[in-house]
Design a protein around this motif. Structure first.
Motif, PDB file in Angstrom:
ATOM      1  N   LEU A 133       7.512  -8.173   3.227  1.00  9.55           N
ATOM      2  CA  LEU A 133       6.579  -7.586   2.275  1.00  9.55           C
ATOM      3  C   LEU A 133       5.402  -7.075   3.085  1.00  9.55           C
ATOM      4  O   LEU A 133       4.769  -7.839   3.803  1.00  9.55           O
ATOM      5  CB  LEU A 133       6.132  -8.627   1.249  1.00  9.55           C
ATOM      6  N   ALA A 134       5.131  -5.777   2.996  1.00 10.77           N
ATOM      7  CA  ALA A 134       4.077  -5.157   3.802  1.00 10.77           C
ATOM      8  C   ALA A 134       3.019  -4.549   2.892  1.00 10.77           C
ATOM      9  O   ALA A 134       3.332  -3.946   1.862  1.00 10.77           O
ATOM     10  CB  ALA A 134       4.679  -4.079   4.700  1.00 10.77           C
ATOM     11  N   ILE A 135       1.758  -4.709   3.307  1.00 11.37           N
ATOM     12  CA  ILE A 135       0.623  -4.241   2.529  1.00 11.37           C
ATOM     13  C   ILE A 135      -0.225  -3.340   3.402  1.00 11.37           C
ATOM     14  O   ILE A 135      -0.627  -3.722   4.504  1.00 11.37           O
ATOM     15  CB  ILE A 135      -0.248  -5.423   2.034  1.00 11.37           C
ATOM     16  N   LEU A 136      -0.532  -2.147   2.905  1.00  3.42           N
ATOM     17  CA  LEU A 136      -1.460  -1.243   3.574  1.00  3.42           C
ATOM     18  C   LEU A 136      -2.859  -1.776   3.305  1.00  3.42           C
ATOM     19  O   LEU A 136      -3.295  -1.863   2.161  1.00  3.42           O
ATOM     20  CB  LEU A 136      -1.307   0.179   3.021  1.00  3.42           C
ATOM     21  N   ALA A 137      -3.552  -2.188   4.357  1.00  2.00           N
ATOM     22  CA  ALA A 137      -4.883  -2.777   4.229  1.00  2.00           C
ATOM     23  C   ALA A 137      -5.878  -1.837   4.900  1.00  2.00           C
ATOM     24  O   ALA A 137      -6.017  -1.851   6.118  1.00  2.00           O
ATOM     25  CB  ALA A 137      -4.907  -4.166   4.863  1.00  2.00           C
ATOM     26  N   ASP A 138      -6.571  -1.020   4.087  1.00  2.00           N
ATOM     27  CA  ASP A 138      -7.398   0.037   4.650  1.00  2.00           C
ATOM     28  C   ASP A 138      -8.788  -0.390   5.084  1.00  2.00           C
ATOM     29  O   ASP A 138      -9.548   0.440   5.573  1.00  2.00           O
ATOM     30  CB  ASP A 138      -7.475   1.241   3.706  1.00  2.00           C
ATOM     31  N   ASP A 139      -9.137  -1.660   4.931  1.00  2.00           N
ATOM     32  CA  ASP A 139     -10.432  -2.137   5.425  1.00  2.00           C
ATOM     33  C   ASP A 139     -10.328  -3.629   5.731  1.00  2.00           C
ATOM     34  O   ASP A 139      -9.388  -4.295   5.302  1.00  2.00           O
ATOM     35  CB  ASP A 139     -11.552  -1.843   4.409  1.00  2.00           C
ATOM     36  N   PRO A 140     -11.292  -4.173   6.484  1.00  2.00           N
ATOM     37  CA  PRO A 140     -11.224  -5.602   6.858  1.00  2.00           C
ATOM     38  C   PRO A 140     -11.146  -6.550   5.661  1.00  2.00           C
ATOM     39  O   PRO A 140     -10.469  -7.567   5.716  1.00  2.00           O
ATOM     40  CB  PRO A 140     -12.510  -5.827   7.663  1.00  2.00           C
ATOM     41  N   ASP A 141     -11.827  -6.216   4.558  1.00  2.00           N
ATOM     42  CA  ASP A 141     -11.764  -7.067   3.372  1.00  2.00           C
ATOM     43  C   ASP A 141     -10.338  -7.094   2.810  1.00  2.00           C
ATOM     44  O   ASP A 141      -9.829  -8.148   2.428  1.00  2.00           O
ATOM     45  CB  ASP A 141     -12.754  -6.565   2.306  1.00  2.00           C
TER      46      ASP A 141
END
Length: 185
Positions: A133-141
């Motif tokens: 399961l992969a999540i695009l995390a566009d910022d540190p939060d």
């Protein structure tokens, strides 16, 4: 390229539960993708299947094959000579052939790399099979939230990568790239 946080699950049900939790936590459907990662060696990356044209360690086993075949042939010929009364003049030839084949097998097995079957001879962590399961995390939060949620949902081998998730697909995923595991503390 963006940061991707991913975690491995053994069961599809775990992925579905984690996906639902990620959507409730504010991640969009476009930011989340899941897929099955095959076991090492079974990624079908070459025209004939598998990950590489030649198996890791094959170079070493060919070396042992040559040595074992020669040694087995010499020993087999000697034993075949002793069998001349039974086999006649072909005894040394039959003995050499049988001995060479047995020597080939013993030599190649003794020279194979012991990497636990992963094909990983460099000692690096390798990507284990299972549902990813992969999540695009566009910022540190977003990274922190994704990691915390995956931990809480018992994901294994949580990793951080650089890549592109678009249209529900991790476009540049490389199953042979060793994962950069997130510190679990």
């Amino acid at each position: 390229m963006s940061t991707i946080i991913a975690g491995r699950f053994d069961q599809q049900a775990g992925v579905e539960e984690a996906r639902a939790e990620l959507l409730r936590a504010g991640f969009s459907e476009e930011q989340v993708t899941s897929f099955y990662v095959n076991p090492p060696g079974q990624h079908d990356l070459t025209p004939v299947g598998g990950d590489e044209i030649e198996s890791p360690g094959a170079e070493h086993s060919r070396h042992g094959l040559a040595q074992g075949g020669v040694a087995g042939g010499v020993v087999g010929a000697a034993l075949g000579t002793a069998g001349i009364p039974v086999l006649g003049p072909v005894g040394p030839l039959v003995g050499a052939m049988v001995g060479a084949h047995i020597g080939d097998l013993a030599g190649s097995l003794s020279e194979m790399d012991d990497d636990g079957g992963s094909g990983n001879t460099a000692g690096l962590p390798y990507r284990r099979s299972g549902m990813l399961l992969a999540i695009l995390a566009d910022d540190p939060d977003a990274e922190d939230r994704a990691i915390r949620l995956l931990r809480a949902l018992h994901a294994q081998d949580i990793e951080r990568a650089q890549g592109t998730i678009a249209n529900g697909d991790w476009e540049d995923f490389n199953p042979l790239q060793p994962p950069s595991l997130v510190d679990m503390h």
